[in-house]
Write an enzyme that holds these catalytic residues in place. Structure first.
Site, PDB file in Angstrom:
ATOM      1  N   SER A  96     -57.126  24.054  -6.979  1.00 45.56           N
ATOM      2  CA  SER A  96     -55.713  24.361  -7.218  1.00 45.56           C
ATOM      3  C   SER A  96     -55.556  25.653  -8.010  1.00 45.56           C
ATOM      4  O   SER A  96     -56.109  26.691  -7.644  1.00 45.56           O
ATOM      5  CB  SER A  96     -55.053  23.167  -7.917  1.00 45.56           C
ATOM      6  OG  SER A  96     -53.653  23.259  -7.932  1.00 45.56           O
ATOM      7  N   ASP A 215     -51.851  19.028   2.382  1.00 48.86           N
ATOM      8  CA  ASP A 215     -51.680  19.471   1.000  1.00 48.86           C
ATOM      9  C   ASP A 215     -50.245  19.942   0.795  1.00 48.86           C
ATOM     10  O   ASP A 215     -49.831  20.963   1.337  1.00 48.86           O
ATOM     11  CB  ASP A 215     -52.662  20.607   0.708  1.00 48.86           C
ATOM     12  CG  ASP A 215     -52.767  20.937  -0.769  1.00 48.86           C
ATOM     13  OD1 ASP A 215     -51.745  20.848  -1.467  1.00 48.86           O
ATOM     14  OD2 ASP A 215     -53.868  21.309  -1.212  1.00 48.86           O
ATOM     15  N   HIS A 244     -53.783  17.142  -1.570  1.00 52.80           N
ATOM     16  CA  HIS A 244     -54.241  18.065  -2.602  1.00 52.80           C
ATOM     17  C   HIS A 244     -55.382  17.491  -3.455  1.00 52.80           C
ATOM     18  O   HIS A 244     -56.320  18.207  -3.805  1.00 52.80           O
ATOM     19  CB  HIS A 244     -53.057  18.423  -3.502  1.00 52.80           C
ATOM     20  CG  HIS A 244     -53.237  19.639  -4.339  1.00 52.80           C
ATOM     21  ND1 HIS A 244     -53.618  20.862  -3.828  1.00 52.80           N
ATOM     22  CD2 HIS A 244     -53.084  19.830  -5.685  1.00 52.80           C
ATOM     23  CE1 HIS A 244     -53.674  21.758  -4.799  1.00 52.80           C
ATOM     24  NE2 HIS A 244     -53.371  21.154  -5.937  1.00 52.80           N
TER      25      HIS A 244
END
Length: 264
Positions: A96, A215, A244
């Site tokens: 991320s 995601d 995610h």
């Protein structure tokens, strides 16, 4: 023995988990998460002879909280960890928003200690201007994180890791709530407002991009595919049906993909 805390001056320090021996793999948690999120992945990596290392970002987990949440400062924190452990040939695995930390480290400090980069659900290379995101939307998000963090968690924890058990979602929610509020608001602004396009284009080491096609936090088409088109000779691996929080829902698969690239 490796240090449990890496000093950062004025009494501040970064907390480090360092498990085992072998080629080092440094796992960097995403926004509002800390090294605990990598626990299962680290066990799988250890089992195949790798040395998984995870540290808590400034203001996250067991690390202290000091000013410095822009990518330059966070890249310098990463440098301090790599230097303290005297790592060479390390693989960076960044999830991320940590993707920006790893990329900025490489363009700021070079690759003397790093042999490979693996981006997992990485945000970027640009957020504002993509998928309808504006500066005003970022302001609204940061206002909610400031005044109603629990409400934001309630609306977003399920899309992060669909199918995860309720207790795991409660554990992750607690991880976010345990963070310094200053840190998560400031780091969110760093993620949203930094354009990493030039940094990504300047990378000169093997890069693998692992990204789920479900995601919602960093959509594949504006993040994973954009990185793949920007980073020279990058490898893109798409996890179909995965969201995610891949290290929560698919840790064994992720660890296997990391190990294959490290061990050859």
């Amino acid at each position: 023995m490796s240090p449990a805390f890496v000093p950062r001056g004025d009494g501040h320090a970064l907390y480090v988990r360092d498990w085992g021996e072998g080629p080092p793999v440094v796992l960097m948690a995403g926004w509002a998460m800390d090294g605990r999120i990598w626990g299962e992945t680290m066990l799988h990596l250890s089992a195949v002879g790798l040395r998984p290392i995870a540290y808590d970002r400034n203001g996250h987990g067991r690390s202290t909280d000091r000013p410095g949440y822009d990518y330059d400062a966070l890249a310098d924190d990463l440098a301090a960890v790599l230097d303290a452990l005297d790592l060479t040939g390390a693989t960076l695995v960044a999830h991320s928003g940590a993707g920006g930390e790893a990329i900025r480290y490489l363009t700021r400090r070079g690759r003397a200690r790093v042999s490979r980069l693996i981006l997992v659900g990485a945000t970027g290379p640009r957020v504002i201007g993509e998928a309808g995101v504006t500066a005003e939307i970022v302001d609204l998000l940061c206002a909610q994180l400031t005044t109603d963090l629990s409400g934001w968690i309630g609306a977003n924890i399920d899309p992060f890791a669909p199918g995860a058990p309720p207790r795991v979602k409660d554990w992750m929610s607690g991880m976010v709530l345990d963070c310094s509020r200053r840190a998560i608001v400031a780091f969110q602004r760093t993620i949203a407002e930094t354009d990493l396009t030039a940094d990504a284009a300047a990378l000169d080491l093997p890069v693998t991009i692992i990204h789920g096609d479900r995601d919602a936090s960093a959509p594949l088409d504006v993040s994973g595919r954009r990185y793949a088109a920007t980073i020279p000779d990058a490898e893109l691996v798409v996890y179909e049906g995965i969201a995610h929080g891949v290290m929560v829902t698919d840790a064994r698969r992720l660890a296997a993909d990391i190990a294959r690239r490290v061990l050859g």
